[in-house]
Design an enzyme around this catalytic site. Structure first.
Site, PDB file in Angstrom:
ATOM      1  N   SER A 170      33.542 -23.621  -2.212  1.00  8.25           N
ATOM      2  CA  SER A 170      33.282 -22.936  -3.486  1.00  8.25           C
ATOM      3  C   SER A 170      33.217 -23.984  -4.596  1.00  8.25           C
ATOM      4  CB  SER A 170      34.357 -21.875  -3.755  1.00  8.25           C
ATOM      5  OG  SER A 170      34.043 -21.136  -4.918  1.00  8.25           O
ATOM      6  N   THR A 171      34.073 -23.890  -5.604  1.00  4.63           N
ATOM      7  CA  THR A 171      34.009 -24.803  -6.742  1.00  4.63           C
ATOM      8  C   THR A 171      34.082 -26.261  -6.292  1.00  4.63           C
ATOM      9  OG1 THR A 171      35.239 -23.118  -7.962  1.00  4.63           O
ATOM     10  CG2 THR A 171      34.963 -25.257  -9.031  1.00  4.63           C
ATOM     11  N   HIS A 196      29.798 -20.497  -2.236  1.00  3.18           N
ATOM     12  CA  HIS A 196      29.708 -19.492  -3.298  1.00  3.18           C
ATOM     13  C   HIS A 196      28.674 -19.942  -4.333  1.00  3.18           C
ATOM     14  CE1 HIS A 196      34.153 -18.325  -2.375  1.00  3.18           C
ATOM     15  NE2 HIS A 196      33.309 -17.842  -1.475  1.00  3.18           N
ATOM     16  N   MET A 289      38.004 -22.626  -5.402  1.00  6.05           N
ATOM     17  CA  MET A 289      39.044 -21.816  -6.022  1.00  6.05           C
ATOM     18  C   MET A 289      39.227 -20.523  -5.231  1.00  6.05           C
ATOM     19  SD  MET A 289      39.263 -20.669 -10.026  1.00  6.05           S
ATOM     20  CE  MET A 289      37.845 -19.590  -9.930  1.00  6.05           C
ATOM     21  N   ASP A 292      39.216 -17.341  -0.293  1.00 12.49           N
ATOM     22  CA  ASP A 292      38.172 -16.947   0.646  1.00 12.49           C
ATOM     23  C   ASP A 292      38.053 -17.986   1.760  1.00 12.49           C
ATOM     24  OD1 ASP A 292      36.071 -15.368   1.652  1.00 12.49           O
ATOM     25  OD2 ASP A 292      34.571 -16.574   0.594  1.00 12.49           O
TER      26      ASP A 292
END
Length: 357
Positions: A170-171, A196, A289, A292
């Protein structure tokens, strides 16, 4: 409580107003300055010392990318890009992430004011994530020396055709995935990736990676045979799943409900890999972050997969790997720079003849 200090840079007065309203509506953050262009922003940054900067990717007077490059070199700080939902916007955003932006959020296509208000929770979460990010000064990376340690070779072709690498991020993940994939040899096992990212950006991401890597990288269209030397990225509008058809692994995309507020979701991909590939899979969870992917990775481990998590020091945000490590889903934890070699080393050592599920 110390509030997160935010400076908003955007040439649109409407966007500046709506973003200010969104930020100031949160109990843990506040806008300490707004600027219509990077030149005004430069003075604001010196005066207010913000924790996070939101920056429009297309700016007057000074190009947003030029400003970002100078900022990350001279005064590294967490930057959240605000991008338009256009092909040009997505290409610029990919470049901004390479230059050191932590993450990005998109402007809605229609009815900007109401659309941005609907994004309040998303924008607030992204600002919180950016405020916790590890920001390192940008340096030009020299090419690897000729005497660098070679990565393990996959001598058994069955290792490449039967084994799979399953990645979630993600991030900070766009750059982590790039660094990982650029180390993959052309005969590596097939790779499935859930990052993401909104619809419209995953195709630009895939094209960029395809131009940089030895392997072929595509945005998954679903119903593809998973081939060695190929990576398949979940499209921004759908979950990506691994399925099996006879002796072949196949991709599947579906637009079911978001999981952990995400679609694509890492948990969805990891769970499908646990079911379809079992011990033929190697799981990798990278910077991001939230949580997930943690439970899905645990299911992969329970199904016989071998899993790696990125360590805290090399993560932009140590959220997803930390959650996976905390529940015992990862077998090994390592710096991003070491992960490609460790993954290939495991495959080379434990490949043997194909382990069918």
């Amino acid at each position: 409580m110390t509030k997160i200090k935010v400076v908003i840079v955007d040439d649109s007065a409407l966007i500046r107003s709506v973003m200010t309203e969104i930020v100031n509506s949160q109990p843990d953050m506040e806008v300490v300055g707004v600027a219509p262009d990077p030149l005004v922003a430069r003075d604001l940054i010196k005066r207010t010392n913000p924790d996070v900067l939101t920056l429009d990717v297309e700016m007057p007077k000074m190009d947003g990318l030029d400003f970002l490059e100078k900022l990350m070199r001279l005064r590294p700080m967490p930057v959240l890009m605000v991008s338009s939902l256009t092909e040009r916007g997505s290409e610029i955003t990919m470049r901004a992430l390479e230059l050191g932006a932590v993450d990005f959020v998109t402007k809605p296509k229609i009815s900007i004011q109401s659309g941005m208000r609907e994004y309040t929770e998303l924008i607030a979460d992204k600002i919180r994530g950016a405020s916790r990010a590890r920001i390192k000064p940008r340096t030009l990376q020299a090419p690897a020396a000729g005497g660098a340690t070679p990565l393990p070779q996959l001598r058994n072709p069955l290792t490449s055709s039967e084994k799979l690498i399953i990645i979630g991020a993600s991030t900070g993940g766009t750059e982590a995935i790039r660094e990982f994939l650029m180390q993959m040899p052309s005969d590596c096992p097939g790779i499935l990736i859930a990052q993401h990212m909104p619809e419209g950006f995953t195709s630009s991401f895939a094209r960029r990676l395809d131009s940089l890597c030895k392997i072929s990288v595509v945005e998954s269209a679903g119903n593809e045979r998973v081939l060695p030397g190929h990576a398949y990225i979940a499209p921004g509008h759908s979950h990506l799943l691994l399925t099996r058809s006879g002796a072949n692994y196949m991709t599947k995309i579906e637009q079911s409900e978001p999981v952990n507020r995400h679609r694509p979701s890492v948990d969805v991909l990891f769970r499908s890999a646990a079911q379809a590939a079992g011990k033929n899979a190697v799981g990798v969870i990278l910077t991001g972050m939230g949580k997930d992917g943690a439970q899905g990775m645990l299911e992969m481990k329970n199904a016989g997969a071998y899993n790696f998590a990125q360590d805290e020091a090399s993560c932009v945000v140590f959220g997803m790997p930390r959650e996976a490590i905390a529940i015992g889903a990862a077998h090994e934890v390592a710096a991003l720079s070491a992960l490609p070699g460790l993954v290939l080393g495991h495959l080379a050592t434990h490949g043997g003849r194909a382990l069918r599920v």
